[in-house]
Motif scaffolding. Structure first.
Motif, mmCIF file in Angstrom:
data_model
loop_
_atom_site.group_PDB
_atom_site.id
_atom_site.type_symbol
_atom_site.label_atom_id
_atom_site.label_comp_id
_atom_site.label_asym_id
_atom_site.label_seq_id
_atom_site.Cartn_x
_atom_site.Cartn_y
_atom_site.Cartn_z
ATOM 1 N N PHE A 214 0.823 -1.199 0.000
ATOM 2 C CA PHE A 214 0.000 0.000 0.000
ATOM 3 C C PHE A 214 0.865 1.261 0.000
ATOM 4 C CE2 PHE A 214 -3.161 -3.027 1.452
ATOM 5 C CZ PHE A 214 -4.350 -2.538 0.941
ATOM 6 N N ARG A 215 1.885 1.266 0.840
ATOM 7 C CA ARG A 215 2.740 2.443 0.970
ATOM 8 C C ARG A 215 3.430 2.780 -0.347
ATOM 9 N NH1 ARG A 215 5.176 0.734 4.950
ATOM 10 N NH2 ARG A 215 6.961 -0.199 3.899
ATOM 11 N N ASP A 216 3.877 1.753 -1.057
ATOM 12 C CA ASP A 216 4.577 1.993 -2.322
ATOM 13 C C ASP A 216 3.654 2.548 -3.400
ATOM 14 O OD1 ASP A 216 7.013 1.219 -1.319
ATOM 15 O OD2 ASP A 216 6.758 -0.883 -1.892
ATOM 16 N N GLU A 217 2.349 2.422 -3.196
ATOM 17 C CA GLU A 217 1.401 3.016 -4.134
ATOM 18 C C GLU A 217 0.800 4.303 -3.573
ATOM 19 O OE1 GLU A 217 -1.355 0.507 -6.098
ATOM 20 O OE2 GLU A 217 0.011 -1.208 -6.183
ATOM 21 N N GLY A 218 1.411 4.817 -2.503
ATOM 22 C CA GLY A 218 0.969 6.081 -1.938
ATOM 23 C C GLY A 218 -0.336 5.997 -1.186
ATOM 24 N N LEU A 219 -0.651 4.799 -0.658
ATOM 25 C CA LEU A 219 -1.922 4.590 0.020
ATOM 26 C C LEU A 219 -1.707 4.300 1.500
ATOM 27 C CD1 LEU A 219 -3.573 2.215 -2.613
ATOM 28 C CD2 LEU A 219 -3.917 4.690 -2.391
ATOM 29 N N THR A 220 -2.660 4.705 2.306
ATOM 30 C CA THR A 220 -2.673 4.369 3.729
ATOM 31 C C THR A 220 -3.962 3.622 4.004
ATOM 32 O OG1 THR A 220 -1.405 6.351 4.301
ATOM 33 C CG2 THR A 220 -2.596 5.245 6.087
ATOM 34 N N PRO A 221 -3.907 2.315 4.176
ATOM 35 C CA PRO A 221 -5.144 1.549 4.335
ATOM 36 C C PRO A 221 -5.792 1.789 5.690
ATOM 37 C CG PRO A 221 -3.261 0.132 4.682
ATOM 38 C CD PRO A 221 -2.708 1.460 4.245
ATOM 39 N N LEU A 222 -7.095 1.632 5.708
ATOM 40 C CA LEU A 222 -7.846 1.657 6.954
ATOM 41 C C LEU A 222 -7.973 0.219 7.445
ATOM 42 C CD1 LEU A 222 -9.740 2.915 9.098
ATOM 43 C CD2 LEU A 222 -11.627 2.547 7.482
ATOM 44 N N ILE A 223 -7.299 -0.087 8.545
ATOM 45 C CA ILE A 223 -7.349 -1.448 9.082
ATOM 46 C C ILE A 223 -8.661 -1.626 9.831
ATOM 47 C CG2 ILE A 223 -6.279 -3.111 10.648
ATOM 48 C CD1 ILE A 223 -3.590 -1.880 9.975
ATOM 49 N N GLY A 224 -9.499 -2.508 9.292
ATOM 50 C CA GLY A 224 -10.811 -2.708 9.878
ATOM 51 C C GLY A 224 -10.865 -3.844 10.872
ATOM 52 N N GLN A 225 -10.170 -4.956 10.564
ATOM 53 C CA GLN A 225 -10.194 -6.132 11.432
ATOM 54 C C GLN A 225 -8.809 -6.765 11.437
ATOM 55 O OE1 GLN A 225 -12.791 -7.348 13.223
ATOM 56 N NE2 GLN A 225 -14.312 -5.878 12.482
ATOM 57 N N GLU A 226 -8.473 -7.404 12.542
ATOM 58 C CA GLU A 226 -7.273 -8.225 12.622
ATOM 59 C C GLU A 226 -7.696 -9.642 12.989
ATOM 60 O OE1 GLU A 226 -4.615 -6.385 15.415
ATOM 61 O OE2 GLU A 226 -3.717 -5.108 13.858
ATOM 62 N N ALA A 227 -7.027 -10.616 12.378
ATOM 63 C CA ALA A 227 -7.334 -12.022 12.656
ATOM 64 C C ALA A 227 -6.052 -12.828 12.520
ATOM 65 C CB ALA A 227 -8.398 -12.548 11.706
ATOM 66 N N ILE A 228 -5.930 -13.904 13.295
ATOM 67 C CA ILE A 228 -4.687 -14.681 13.302
ATOM 68 C C ILE A 228 -4.763 -15.932 12.449
ATOM 69 C CG2 ILE A 228 -4.103 -13.825 15.604
ATOM 70 C CD1 ILE A 228 -4.869 -16.579 16.712
ATOM 71 N N GLN A 229 -5.938 -16.259 11.909
ATOM 72 C CA GLN A 229 -6.090 -17.433 11.066
ATOM 73 C C GLN A 229 -6.445 -16.998 9.651
ATOM 74 O OE1 GLN A 229 -5.355 -20.416 12.086
ATOM 75 N NE2 GLN A 229 -5.158 -19.954 14.265
ATOM 76 N N MET A 230 -5.783 -17.606 8.653
ATOM 77 C CA MET A 230 -6.037 -17.208 7.277
ATOM 78 C C MET A 230 -7.482 -17.497 6.875
ATOM 79 S SD MET A 230 -4.795 -15.628 4.775
ATOM 80 C CE MET A 230 -3.069 -15.559 5.253
ATOM 81 N N GLN A 231 -8.033 -18.622 7.340
ATOM 82 C CA GLN A 231 -9.413 -18.928 6.983
ATOM 83 C C GLN A 231 -10.382 -17.920 7.592
ATOM 84 O OE1 GLN A 231 -7.232 -20.995 8.411
ATOM 85 N NE2 GLN A 231 -8.162 -22.339 9.949
ATOM 86 N N THR A 232 -10.020 -17.350 8.745
ATOM 87 C CA THR A 232 -10.859 -16.313 9.346
ATOM 88 C C THR A 232 -10.814 -15.043 8.518
ATOM 89 O OG1 THR A 232 -10.420 -17.227 11.545
ATOM 90 C CG2 THR A 232 -11.305 -14.992 11.446
ATOM 91 N N ILE A 233 -9.617 -14.679 8.059
ATOM 92 C CA ILE A 233 -9.473 -13.485 7.227
ATOM 93 C C ILE A 233 -10.303 -13.624 5.954
ATOM 94 C CG2 ILE A 233 -7.828 -12.213 5.787
ATOM 95 C CD1 ILE A 233 -5.742 -12.645 7.959
ATOM 96 N N VAL A 234 -10.195 -14.767 5.287
ATOM 97 C CA VAL A 234 -10.958 -14.983 4.061
ATOM 98 C C VAL A 234 -12.454 -15.014 4.375
ATOM 99 C CG1 VAL A 234 -11.375 -16.589 2.155
ATOM 100 C CG2 VAL A 234 -9.039 -16.154 2.932
ATOM 101 N N GLY A 235 -12.826 -15.570 5.506
ATOM 102 C CA GLY A 235 -14.228 -15.588 5.902
ATOM 103 C C GLY A 235 -14.780 -14.180 6.106
ATOM 104 N N LEU A 236 -13.970 -13.294 6.675
ATOM 105 C CA LEU A 236 -14.399 -11.913 6.872
ATOM 106 C C LEU A 236 -14.544 -11.189 5.537
ATOM 107 C CD1 LEU A 236 -12.260 -10.978 10.003
ATOM 108 C CD2 LEU A 236 -14.728 -11.363 9.926
ATOM 109 N N VAL A 237 -13.664 -11.503 4.593
ATOM 110 C CA VAL A 237 -13.806 -10.942 3.244
ATOM 111 C C VAL A 237 -15.114 -11.435 2.631
ATOM 112 C CG1 VAL A 237 -12.843 -10.884 0.909
ATOM 113 C CG2 VAL A 237 -11.319 -10.692 2.886
ATOM 114 N N SER A 238 -15.393 -12.710 2.786
ATOM 115 C CA SER A 238 -16.630 -13.284 2.257
ATOM 116 C C SER A 238 -17.859 -12.587 2.825
ATOM 117 C CB SER A 238 -16.682 -14.781 2.572
ATOM 118 O OG SER A 238 -17.920 -15.346 2.210
#
Length: 298
Positions: A214-238
């Motif tokens: 993100f930084r290299d494209e001049g962007l500052t993302p808004l971090i909405g959620q943190e999760a420690i499991q990849m399946q949880t992250i993908v589930g939140l995207v879903s």
């Protein structure tokens, strides 16, 4: 009571042949020492094992009870050299292996299949854990090895070995409802959506690579959620909670409501890939572990 394996082996031979002469020939010895050995065994057990007459012998009830157990012990003793040699060669034994969730979508399944094919007698204990938990377990000697995301803390460099296993690019995971309306190769197209990401203390390298894109494209993302499991992250995207940058192999996780898009290649100044490696204690000389490490090197 001091019963020798040799005595049991001689007893089994006589019981199976029901003749001292034939048993002695089978054992490649003369009859007198064989008879003396059986008598010593009977004396040690405190009861006769054979009923003897001038024409034949027969097992007493005590002999009948002893025979199957003696046969089992003799067979186990014969198998000991092979058992020890297989353990020394890493063909049998125990392997305790931890892994980060992203390894489950990339290197772990094929490596396990190949290792199991050639080491069917090895008991494998698997434990899914984040890199920080794995490093603590390795330091305490609670696991043999861990598939984790580097780097290793400086304090553990003297304790652990590390070997790179895989490096793969990041891809973009977005809610399916947005996938057709955005340009998939530009993060700027999704700058208004929250970012779902690993906590930095859990996976600092992965966290920094993601924010670096993100930084290299001049962007500052808004971090909405943190999760420690990849399946949880993908589930939140879903669930439409935001977007995520994930290792390419995570696209093997097919979740309804999620689209995966390749990102434009990282530039020479960017680190656009995620590394997975295996770490193990330098003082761990387990033959099973060495066999698994050899598989990874090959």
């Amino acid at each position: 009571m001091n019963i020798e394996l040799r005595q049991l082996r001689y007893f089994v031979a006589v019981a199976e042949e029901m003749h001292f002469g034939r048993a002695a020939a089978k054992l490649h010895m003369t009859q007198p020492p064989l008879s003396q050995t059986i008598q010593a065994l009977e004396a040690a057990l405190g009861t006769p094992l054979f009923l003897r007459s001038t024409r034949h012998i027969a097992l007493t009830p005590a002999g009948q009870a002893l025979l199957p157990e003696a046969q089992r012990l003799v067979l186990q003793a014969l198998a000991l050299p092979q058992l020890v040699q297989r353990a020394a060669a890493g063909a049998s034994g125990h392997l305790s292996l931890a892994f980060v969730s992203i390894a489950d979508y990339s290197v772990l399944p094929p490596y396990l299949r190949e290792f199991r094919a050639s080491h069917a007698d090895v008991q494998i204990e698997l434990r899914e854990a984040t890199s920080d938990v794995q490093l603590e377990a390795l330091e305490k000697g609670q696991i043999d090895a861990g598939l984790l995301i580097p780097p290793l803390p400086d304090r553990l460099h003297a304790v652990l070995n590390y070997q790179k296993v895989l490096s793969e690019p990041l891809i973009l995971a977005v809610p399916e409802a947005l996938g057709a309306r955005k340009k998939a190769d530009m993060l700027a197209s999704y700058k208004d959506l929250p970012l779902i990401i690993f906590p930095r203390k859990i996976a600092p390298a992965l966290h920094d690579v993601i924010l670096g894109r993100f930084r290299d494209e001049g962007l500052t993302p808004l971090i909405g959620q943190e999760a420690i499991q990849m399946q949880t992250i993908v589930g939140l995207v879903s669930a439409g909670m935001g977007i995520a940058l994930v290792p390419q192999s995570v696209s093997n996780l097919k979740r309804p409501g999620v689209l995966y898009h390749a990102l434009k290649p990282a530039t020479a100044t960017q680190n656009g890939s995620v590394e997975i490696g295996i770490a193990w204690r330098k003082d761990n000389a387990s033959p099973v572990l060495q066999a698994f490490l050899k598989l990874l090197r090959n």
